[in-house]
Design a protein around this motif. Structure first.
Motif, short mmCIF file in Angstrom:
data_model
loop_
_atom_site.label_atom_id
_atom_site.label_comp_id
_atom_site.label_asym_id
_atom_site.label_seq_id
_atom_site.Cartn_x
_atom_site.Cartn_y
_atom_site.Cartn_z
N GLY A 103 44.38 46.02 37.56
CA GLY A 103 43.88 46.15 36.21
C GLY A 103 42.77 45.18 35.86
N VAL A 104 42.22 44.49 36.85
CA VAL A 104 41.14 43.55 36.55
C VAL A 104 39.86 44.01 37.26
CG1 VAL A 104 40.37 41.16 36.64
CG2 VAL A 104 42.79 41.66 36.32
N ARG A 105 38.85 44.34 36.46
CA ARG A 105 37.53 44.69 37.02
C ARG A 105 36.75 43.40 37.13
NH1 ARG A 105 39.07 48.76 38.58
NH2 ARG A 105 39.53 50.65 37.41
N LEU A 106 36.32 43.08 38.34
CA LEU A 106 35.82 41.75 38.60
C LEU A 106 34.54 41.81 39.41
CD1 LEU A 106 36.92 38.85 38.18
CD2 LEU A 106 37.76 38.99 40.51
N PRO A 107 33.44 41.26 38.88
CA PRO A 107 32.24 41.18 39.70
C PRO A 107 32.48 40.24 40.89
CG PRO A 107 31.78 40.77 37.38
CD PRO A 107 33.25 40.71 37.55
N ASP A 159 41.47 46.45 32.70
CA ASP A 159 41.61 47.90 32.75
C ASP A 159 43.10 48.21 32.73
OD1 ASP A 159 41.86 50.55 33.43
OD2 ASP A 159 40.35 50.49 35.02
N ALA A 195 44.50 51.10 34.85
CA ALA A 195 44.71 50.78 36.26
C ALA A 195 45.95 49.91 36.44
CB ALA A 195 43.48 50.06 36.82
N ALA A 196 46.13 48.96 35.51
CA ALA A 196 47.30 48.08 35.60
C ALA A 196 48.59 48.90 35.50
CB ALA A 196 47.25 47.02 34.51
N GLU A 216 41.38 45.12 41.55
CA GLU A 216 41.16 46.19 40.57
C GLU A 216 42.39 47.06 40.38
OE1 GLU A 216 37.52 48.27 41.07
OE2 GLU A 216 36.34 46.45 40.79
N ARG A 244 36.92 41.98 33.46
CA ARG A 244 37.21 42.96 32.43
C ARG A 244 38.58 43.57 32.72
NH1 ARG A 244 36.29 48.22 31.57
NH2 ARG A 244 35.41 48.56 33.64
N PRO A 255 31.73 35.74 37.64
CA PRO A 255 31.36 36.42 36.40
C PRO A 255 32.63 36.79 35.62
CG PRO A 255 30.30 37.40 38.30
CD PRO A 255 31.36 36.50 38.82
#
Lengths: 498, 498
Positions: free
Chosen positions: B86-90, A95, A98-99, B83, A93, A90
């Protein structure tokens, strides 16, 4: 050697050292560690909250970390590429909070390595500013703790560099920022423009471009990467353009300011057409270069000015001609502002103090250079243009990585199919010595180490052809290009294997 | 030199070549290309649909490609790690069909490179089987096209190797499989067990472990990776265990078969306790080694047997003692079954034909070795144990990559925090030559190239200390470990910088 009359009276002196190092970036750190390891009483003073200098805190390290993150994010967005490899994913996104937190933890961790290493070697570390009160004396001011004077037989000046201001463009670190600020942003401006197409500008351009900004590079020269081999520079520009970065060349910035709508108006002058136009963006970064940072050190107190750090330095011993016990290293000296140079100068400075002709002196002349975009751009030694100007007879071997087996097994390499990743080896026709290596590939910074060994140790092409390289590895292309260079005729024939 | 009486009559001969190469893996390909480039009329015969041999079609290349894919999939599943950056990942989903399709395209692409290169060099390629009809004559049978005889002044035998069968375990390529089959599976068995803890077994173990199988390695010896430096072998086992792979050591497989429930029952004997037990799994792979493949070549027709390819070979010229014009190379010869070795032997074979003492002969003795897990395990030169047995005085420098700046800027390196990635350099105390380099890190196969340059060219530690390495790069740790080795005392002191 020293003249007591120049100095403060003994009662003022809080501590006496063999070596005092001012500034704890890679150069200062190396100098302090090596001095202490050689048994010299050593102290180091740095005014930042974290040790490591611009390099670690707001320069190369944050830049490389964010580059890695941003290319990972970019890769994940290329759904087709990822799905081809068997992963249904998927959409990700971003963030940035967080990075940035991760980045800060990373910097803290590395800074702690510096701290531990200095402590292990019994280097005294002062957090504070430093200014000369005499040729052998420096006043250290610690915030909230007052100030005191330390004396040292040798003083290493490793105070680094600062951003050069661009006339007409006042950095406010809000919308008009330096690279320091850009690397600590926790949001992504929709339109991010950069004055200057040097290494710093290009790397930060890649970061924001990958994270989704529309990035424009404004460069006053007719080409980016002036010090690169022409073929490599051309490939670099094509690569970055293919990733979405826009270049405005031959373009000078006349002024920049915020308009009524809250966005930036940047007035540009085209140097060729003499036309001006207004360029709109949400953030503007100034990176037209850096300058030696000597402010605050109060060098005039001991009769020195900035020119003494440029023109009047003995490069053998890294010493000021006026005061041989004062040794400038790193960005405060002439030449490229690279951590590698600072470390080499640090070693030379300490060795001159020890009067040793030690093994570690790296004076091989050529620094390897890497632009950490993806794929990376790397080069060491002479460019073809330099060899042609010098009338040096040379042979060329060039190999495309698309034919390299290892390359074809790596997912991360795939995007660069647009811009053929290559390696080019230049060999002296008279003695088959390797004169220069230029490459574009994902692992250029590690492959460049091999090339740097070859160039700096004066290895010849026959030597490289004898080495068994791991199979499969990208490095095999270095050997293959070298073999082609041997097989090829004399310059300027370019032997492309495709 | 040749005796016409041995041969077929001239009327039977469809074509005459200077060199006929039987088998087109990396060795055969290299031999054919180099022969043709030297102006020899050259042909190559291979029975597979795609050129490239086991290496390209069902060995190293598929294995490395799937390893890369599987570690990417593994990384994406480590949500916390991703995460943090910095990457929000399903959560990702695996599609092995797509992965296998991509792999096949990859292999086709590389195979085509072989084909184009041979064609460009005017090598005639026959798709078919080959068998001797006389010392200088080979009958080529092409499926559906009949057979014919070609004659050649020199015949290079590069027929490769085949899987060794395990007594009591019949490979059916359904549930009991060879590595060839395992690498082309388009589903992931829940429980995947492997007989043999060599490089092939371990790499395939990593692939299926990353893709979600519960993987068990059954090894009859007391340790895996017998030819590694002890410290490295220990780190390797710990690493793979930390990733979830189970090792059954000192364990022999007595039999294997499908039970009533449709799962595999594998009877194991513990060599120490002499106990037997039944191990259950869904797929069992046999990888206890490979053997030279000479079947079908009908060597008995010209009075040869397999022993002639092992015991009776002149290594200088890669020639059979009985028939110096027949030159075995690669897996059919003694020694490690590596593409690198095959290519070196190919070069030697062709050079002996040309009677040249060319530059490309790599006879540097040590092949660099890589286990392509993540982080990778790489080594070249002597192990500490070998130096101790040989009473060679040596010095050691070891550096943890956790202190390397580049390492800390890379996301992909992070998982290995559990197992400290390190590099260890062994230096001869008598002359400071670099004797061996052993490392565990994500980019070992490229860093090993530098180490291989050092070991095979006889560079000494002082040389390496002089080289400017790119900054930041993982390679800097090679230099740093070398510096520590120089600074350290004589063996067996191990200088760990931590």
């Amino acid at each position: 050697m020293r003249n007591e009359a120049d100095e403060n009276t003994m009662t003022d002196i809080a501590a006496v050292y063999d070596v005092l190092v001012v500034g704890c970036g890679p150069g200062g750190f190396t100098a302090a560690t090596q001095a202490a390891q050689a048994g010299l009483r050593t102290a180091c003073v740095d005014q930042r909250a974290s040790l490591g200098g611009t390099y670690l805190v707001d320069g190369a390290v944050p830049s490389k970390t964010l580059l890695d993150e941003s290319y990972f994010y970019r890769l994940l967005q290329q759904q087709e590429l990822v799905e081809q490899r068997g992963v249904r994913l998927p959409y990700p996104r971003l963030d940035m909070q967080a990075a940035q937190s991760a980045l800060k933890r990373n910097i803290e961790r590395l800074s702690k390595v510096y701290k531990c290493e200095l402590s292990k070697n019994n280097v005294t570390v002062y957090k504070g500013t430093a200014e000369f009160t005499g040729p052998y004396c420096v006043e250290i001011s610690q915030r909230g703790l007052g100030s005191f004077i330390v004396e040292a037989r040798y003083i290493v000046v490793a105070t680094g560099s600062a951003v050069i201001q661009c006339p007409g463009v006042a950095i406010d670190e809000d919308k008009i920022v330096s690279s320091d600020k850009a690397l600590s942003l926790n949001y992504i401006p929709p339109r991010f423009s950069i004055i200057g197409g040097g290494t710093i500008g290009l790397e930060i351009a890649c970061i924001f471009n990958n994270f989704g900004s529309r990035v424009t590079i404004i460069e006053s020269q007719s080409e980016i990467c002036q010090n690169m081999d022409d073929e490599l520079a051309c490939a670099t520009k094509t690569l970055l353009q293919s990733q979405g970065i826009v270049f405005l060349l031959n373009t000078r910035v006349q002024s920049a300011g915020t308009n009524a709508a809250g966005q930036l108006d940047v007035t540009l002058l085209n140097k060729l057409s003499k036309n001006t136009c207004v360029h709109h963006c949400d953030m503007l970064m100034v990176s037209i270069g850096r300058r030696p940072l000597l402010e605050g050190l109060n060098i005039s107190k001991i009769g020195l000015d900035e020119r003494d750090f440029v023109d009047n330095v003995d490069e053998q011993t890294q010493s000021l001609l006026k005061f041989p016990h004062i040794k400038p290293i790193g960005d405060v000296t002439l030449g490229p502002m690279l951590a590698l140079k600072a470390e080499q100068q640090a070693t030379r400075a300490i060795q001159s103090i020890l009067s040793t002709d030690s093994i570690s002196t790296s004076n091989c002349g050529f620094s390897p250079n890497v632009l950490y975009c993806q794929p990376q751009i790397g080069w060491v030694g002479y460019t073809e243009q330099q060899l042609i100007s010098a009338h040096t007879p040379y042979q060329t071997g060039k190999v495309l990585f698309s034919q390299n087996v290892r390359y074809n097994t790596l997912l991360s390499q795939k995007e660069s199919d647009l811009i053929p990743a290559f390696i080019k080896v230049l060999v002296d026709s008279r003695n088959m010595k390797i004169l220069g290596v230029h490459m574009i590939n994902d692992d250029a910074n590690e492959l460049l180490s091999q090339a740097s060994m070859a160039v700096s140790l004066g290895l010849n092409a026959y030597d490289i052809c004898k080495v068994p390289f791991p199979h499969p590895s990208l490095s095999e292309s270095f050997k293959q290009a070298t073999q082609l260079a041997v097989a090829s005729g004399i310059s300027p024939s370019v032997n492309v294997r495709e």
